[in-house]
Motif scaffolding. Structure first.
Motif, PDB file in Angstrom:
ATOM      1  N   LEU A 229      16.068  40.360  13.229  1.00  0.00           N
ATOM      2  CA  LEU A 229      16.282  38.921  13.319  1.00  0.00           C
ATOM      3  C   LEU A 229      17.484  38.543  12.447  1.00  0.00           C
ATOM      4  N   VAL A 230      18.609  38.287  13.102  1.00  0.00           N
ATOM      5  CA  VAL A 230      19.851  37.948  12.409  1.00  0.00           C
ATOM      6  C   VAL A 230      19.869  36.438  12.174  1.00  0.00           C
ATOM      7  N   VAL A 231      19.812  36.031  10.926  1.00  0.00           N
ATOM      8  CA  VAL A 231      19.571  34.637  10.582  1.00  0.00           C
ATOM      9  C   VAL A 231      20.618  33.673  11.140  1.00  0.00           C
ATOM     10  N   PRO A 232      21.917  33.895  10.947  1.00  0.00           N
ATOM     11  CA  PRO A 232      22.884  32.907  11.461  1.00  0.00           C
ATOM     12  C   PRO A 232      22.776  32.689  12.965  1.00  0.00           C
ATOM     13  N   ASP A 233      22.595  33.765  13.723  1.00  0.00           N
ATOM     14  CA  ASP A 233      22.488  33.645  15.177  1.00  0.00           C
ATOM     15  C   ASP A 233      21.216  32.908  15.578  1.00  0.00           C
ATOM     16  N   LYS A 234      20.085  33.255  14.973  1.00  0.00           N
ATOM     17  CA  LYS A 234      18.819  32.631  15.356  1.00  0.00           C
ATOM     18  C   LYS A 234      18.730  31.185  14.866  1.00  0.00           C
ATOM     19  N   ALA A 235      19.341  30.875  13.737  1.00  0.00           N
ATOM     20  CA  ALA A 235      19.375  29.485  13.273  1.00  0.00           C
ATOM     21  C   ALA A 235      20.112  28.613  14.282  1.00  0.00           C
ATOM     22  N   GLU A 236      21.193  29.134  14.820  1.00  0.00           N
ATOM     23  CA  GLU A 236      21.946  28.412  15.847  1.00  0.00           C
ATOM     24  C   GLU A 236      21.073  28.175  17.072  1.00  0.00           C
ATOM     25  N   ARG A 237      20.257  29.146  17.416  1.00  0.00           N
ATOM     26  CA  ARG A 237      19.372  28.998  18.582  1.00  0.00           C
ATOM     27  C   ARG A 237      18.266  27.972  18.323  1.00  0.00           C
ATOM     28  N   VAL A 238      17.744  27.953  17.112  1.00  0.00           N
ATOM     29  CA  VAL A 238      16.748  26.931  16.753  1.00  0.00           C
ATOM     30  C   VAL A 238      17.357  25.543  16.901  1.00  0.00           C
ATOM     31  N   TYR A 239      18.555  25.385  16.382  1.00  0.00           N
ATOM     32  CA  TYR A 239      19.275  24.110  16.484  1.00  0.00           C
ATOM     33  C   TYR A 239      19.531  23.744  17.950  1.00  0.00           C
ATOM     34  N   ASN A 240      19.988  24.714  18.745  1.00  0.00           N
ATOM     35  CA  ASN A 240      20.277  24.460  20.164  1.00  0.00           C
ATOM     36  C   ASN A 240      19.020  24.051  20.926  1.00  0.00           C
ATOM     37  N   PHE A 241      17.915  24.744  20.656  1.00  0.00           N
ATOM     38  CA  PHE A 241      16.670  24.432  21.363  1.00  0.00           C
ATOM     39  C   PHE A 241      16.251  22.994  21.106  1.00  0.00           C
ATOM     40  N   HIS A 242      16.295  22.583  19.856  1.00  0.00           N
ATOM     41  CA  HIS A 242      15.935  21.205  19.509  1.00  0.00           C
ATOM     42  C   HIS A 242      16.887  20.218  20.179  1.00  0.00           C
ATOM     43  N   ARG A 243      18.181  20.458  20.047  1.00  0.00           N
ATOM     44  CA  ARG A 243      19.182  19.529  20.570  1.00  0.00           C
ATOM     45  C   ARG A 243      19.102  19.419  22.089  1.00  0.00           C
ATOM     46  N   ASN A 244      19.001  20.542  22.772  1.00  0.00           N
ATOM     47  CA  ASN A 244      18.986  20.522  24.234  1.00  0.00           C
ATOM     48  C   ASN A 244      17.681  19.969  24.797  1.00  0.00           C
TER      49      ASN A 244
END
Length: 512
Positions: A422-437
């Motif tokens: 679990l690569v933190v910077p990449d997955k943090a971006e995905r958490v943010y994207n999921f919420h935003r989208n």
């Protein structure tokens, strides 16, 4: 022709090993299949081991929710990666199937509202530090249940998107603090992070933790949806130095969470505890989370609110369909009220007691899509939380191994090698994207219904099919109490009236 010597040795060793296994199978007393079918009987356990993966990847229908369907998971993955979630050639859902739901659109749709404004103010009259929360937040998941990298990615994503991250009852770890995302500090019956040596509530330690600017709200956990009324124990072998420091316990010793709170034993005492936490936190929003069980107990809490004048700033309703790393099968399948019925009951009780406009209500339970959010809002929620949805955004593949420490993607494990995945910077971006989208999709759906803000959603906007030839609005399907109705002497609402009469403010027991 003779085999080369190296092959002869290999064949001999393999044959010898199989003969040994066969002899052992014939003589062992535990497994009948292996006694009758030595060697071949092992294939039964092999296929049993890979059955979940075979079902999920090869056999499962896209709409079968066990516990989440392929369609639901694919939607989260797409939104987390910023991929298109559009579908070609029409819906795969049978719209004539009983239980099908939809939101009614308007002949006069409006421009989509700005998702950045999809927030709700949380904090009543006695709250001096109110919080403006997103209508979609990360549900309670503790460090220990989730890996350090998972907590880091969730909190960084929450920081990027301006939404809240519930700590779970395992308290605030260094990984919650590193990126500075908004925290909802959940306090369970073990009082982790604010406990004395013997497991009692420690007001001094609580005040120290609550003073952190990162802690925006405090949440008392009465029960959780996946295993309501069930305590827990973390074996000493799993209590690492990090977990011991985070929870305020001793490393290597069993960590016990009682099934109930030692700090209070009646609804009236619970309100006093809420008042104490509000004072110790210098006026931050104080609420509680529960999976509704016996209805008169919650009504007793509401009666205690009216008697004492002490109100929680919010209540989070956790449905019985909620998830956890591990729960007894009977608890997961047959204990607790589902989220929608719980939410409607809590909303109605607060309305009937004349308190709904003073207390915010959140909802959690298998929420992953914009429509899931809209449905919860229509039933009375002010905001929603998601746990497993954000786990999917982290890369969870629903391997159903959360309780084994063998999570293949590093989300639900403490194995340092596994959580490297679990690569933190990449997955943090995905958490943010999921919420935003997801909120963007909600804004578009509401706009089609002629609505600008989620607070405008009502039970008349949502529709459910109840038979092959009949559909009904939520407002027709469900009973809704009027403001203060339960306080009148002549209310007669069967279930609500009967339960209200059984409720006591001085005890969780039934009224005589």
């Amino acid at each position: 022709m003779a085999l080369p010597s190296v092959w002869a040795v290999a064949v001999f060793l393999v044959s010898g090993a199989l003969v040994g296994v066969g002899i052992h199978d014939l003589s062992q007393p535990l497994h009948s299949v292996r006694r009758n079918y030595p060697i071949l009987g092992h294939f039964r356990w092999f296929f049993e081991e890979i059955r979940p993966e075979i079902r999920q990847y090869l056999m499962e229908d896209d709409q079968v929710k066990v516990p989440f369907s392929r369609a639901q998971r694919s939607l989260v993955y797409a939104r987390a990666k910023n991929d298109s979630s559009e579908r070609a050639f029409g819906t795969l859902t049978d719209v004539y199937l009983n239980g099908y739901e939809f939101i009614s659109h308007s002949v006069r749709p409006v421009a989509a509202g700005d998702p950045a404004g999809f927030r709700v103010p949380i904090g009543g009259a006695d709250c001096t530090q109110p919080y403006s929360g997103s209508i979609f937040n990360i549900s309670a998941m503790s460090f220990g249940s989730l890996s350090a990298n998972a907590i880091l990615a969730l909190n960084k994503g929450a920081k990027m998107g301006g939404f809240a991250h519930d700590t779970g009852e395992g308290s605030i770890s260094p990984y919650h603090r590193e990126h500075g995302g908004d925290l909802i500090w959940e306090i369970g019956s073990g009082y982790f992070g604010c406990r004395t040596e013997d497991g009692q509530f420690d007001p001094v330690r609580f005040a120290e933790q609550a003073a952190s600017p990162q802690v925006k709200m405090i949440e008392i956990k009465l029960s959780q949806g996946a295993k309501p009324g069930h305590g827990g124990i973390l074996p000493g072998s799993k209590v690492s130095a990090e977990i011991a420091l985070t929870r305020g316990i001793r490393q290597g010793e069993d960590c016990v969470s009682p099934a109930f709170h030692p700090a209070f034993s009646t609804p009236l005492e619970m309100m006093a505890f809420i008042g104490q936490l509000r004072m110790l936190s210098n006026g931050k929003p104080i609420g509680f989370k529960l999976c509704v069980g016996q209805p008169w107990e919650f009504m007793g809490i509401v009666k205690a609110m009216r008697i004492t004048g002490i109100l929680p700033d919010y209540i989070v309703v956790d449905g019985a369909e909620g998830g956890t790393g591990a729960a007894p099968l009977e608890f997961a399948d047959h204990l607790g009220m589902p989220m929608r019925e719980s939410l409607l009951f809590v909303h109605n009780t607060l309305v009937g007691a004349g308190l709904r406009d003073q207390i915010r209500v959140g909802a959690a339970g298998k929420i992953v899509s914009a429509f899931d959010i809209a449905a919860a809002l229509a039933l009375g929620a002010d905001w929603t939380n998601a746990g497993r949805g954000f786990m999917f955004a982290l890369g969870c593949i629903q391997s159903l191994t959360c309780n084994t420490n063998l999570c293949p993607v590093g989300v639900a494990t403490q194995d340092p090698l596994r959580q490297r995945a679990l690569v933190v910077p990449d997955k943090a971006e995905r958490v943010y994207n999921f919420h935003r989208n997801t909120l963007r999709a909600l804004s578009e759906m509401l706009a089609a219904a002629g609505l600008v803000h989620p607070s405008e959603v009502g039970p008349h906007h949502l529709v459910r099919r109840v038979s092959l030839t009949e559909i009904r609005m939520f407002s027709q399907l469900h009973m809704y109490l009027s403001d203060g109705e339960l306080l009148t002497s002549d209310h007669n609402r069967d279930f609500y009236s009967s339960a209200w009469k059984l409720a006591r403010a001085d005890s969780f027991a039934l009224a005589a």
